[in-house]
Write an enzyme that holds these catalytic residues in place. Structure first.
Site, mmCIF file in Angstrom:
data_model
loop_
_atom_site.group_PDB
_atom_site.id
_atom_site.type_symbol
_atom_site.label_atom_id
_atom_site.label_comp_id
_atom_site.label_asym_id
_atom_site.label_seq_id
_atom_site.Cartn_x
_atom_site.Cartn_y
_atom_site.Cartn_z
ATOM 1 N N GLN A 141 45.912 41.731 -21.170
ATOM 2 C CA GLN A 141 44.796 41.204 -20.403
ATOM 3 C C GLN A 141 44.160 42.302 -19.554
ATOM 4 O OE1 GLN A 141 48.311 39.253 -17.755
ATOM 5 N NE2 GLN A 141 46.385 38.188 -17.650
ATOM 6 N N GLU A 147 41.925 33.234 -12.259
ATOM 7 C CA GLU A 147 43.325 33.016 -11.882
ATOM 8 C C GLU A 147 43.553 33.179 -10.384
ATOM 9 O OE1 GLU A 147 47.834 34.620 -13.038
ATOM 10 O OE2 GLU A 147 46.088 35.793 -13.599
#
Length: 271
Positions: free
Chosen positions: A122, A208
């Site tokens: 990521q 997130e």
């Protein structure tokens, strides 16, 4: 009795062998962190609200809830790349928050971490606010290792950023962050020696509430992050997020986000 005794002896021997190997792995990780400038920042798989237990996504199209992820997740096989662009928001202190505390959120793209829990490739951007001070940091991560900050690139609210991950194998790939507005690009290449293998089961576009020092950071009001030109590579073909599983963040019995998708966009809003 003899079988039990032999089994016990074997387990003790295995434990004795495992300990130095574990210590060696931890020492190698610490050395790598020192060389590459690791932070205490870490992403996690999506967690069940109010717990530290990972969600096992089922591919249902109705929204599912997590304490730390909001966005869209494709579930299948053969996902090897994910990309998107978004305009950097100006984070703010949430209602009822303290001007003396730091609040953060992170926008990123990734491969795996949902129905595959062994690794996540990521990259993305953290945005934090403390009082009137706002900061941005670009990072890359191959979970379960920590995140590492990119250097040599800067950001401002309103800049357009492109984020891309590309797996050349299940243990190698690249993470790229481009500030399209400022014309600057940084890339990190993972060439093996990672802590977990990808499965290539998931592609995701996520905002997130990340972890720092073993707990989730206070979550910032990030406004809206729109992942545009959002595409994944699946078995050599380009696919969009339409029909992906949607995840919203729920904390303390309050749903904090609202997510929608189209053929090439994922829109994540703080509510």
């Amino acid at each position: 009795m003899r079988t039990s005794t032999l089994l016990t002896a074997g387990l003790l021997a295995t434990a004795a062998l495992a300990a130095p190997l574990t210590e060696k792995r931890q020492a190698e990780k610490a050395a790598r962190a020192a060389r590459r400038g690791a932070t205490n920042r870490k992403s996690n798989p999506p967690l069940k609200p109010g717990t530290s237990e990972a969600i096992n996504l089922t591919g249902e199209k109705n929204a599912q809830y997590s304490s730390n992820w909001a966005g869209a997740v494709l579930i299948g096989t053969g996902y090897t790349a994910v990309t998107a662009e978004f305009t950097i928001p100006t984070p703010s202190v949430p209602s009822g928050g303290s001007s003396r505390e730091q609040y953060c959120a992170s926008a990123w793209v990734g491969i795996d971490g949902d129905t595959c829990g062994t690794a996540i490739l990521q990259t993305g951007l953290d945005f934090c606010v403390e009082g009137s001070s706002v900061s941005y940091d670009a990072w890359y991560e191959w979970y379960p290792d920590y995140a590492y900050d990119f250097s040599g690139i800067s950001f401002s609210a309103g800049d357009v950023v492109k984020v891309t991950v590309d797996a050349s194998s299940k243990t190698a790939g690249t993470a790229t962050v481009e500030n399209v507005t400022k014309g600057k690009t940084v890339t990190h290449t993972f060439s093996g020696g990672v802590d977990g293998d990808l499965c290539e089961y998931n592609a995701e576009w996520i905002v997130e509430d990340f972890e720092q020092n073993s707990s989730l950071v206070p979550f910032a009001n990030f406004g809206t992050v729109t992942f545009s030109n959002a595409y994944a590579t699946k078995s050599g073909s380009t696919v969009g997020p339409s029909g992906a599983t949607i995840i919203d963040i729920e904390q303390n019995n309050n749903v904090l986000t609202s997510v929608s998708t189209s053929s090439s966009e994922v829109v994540v809003s703080y509510v």
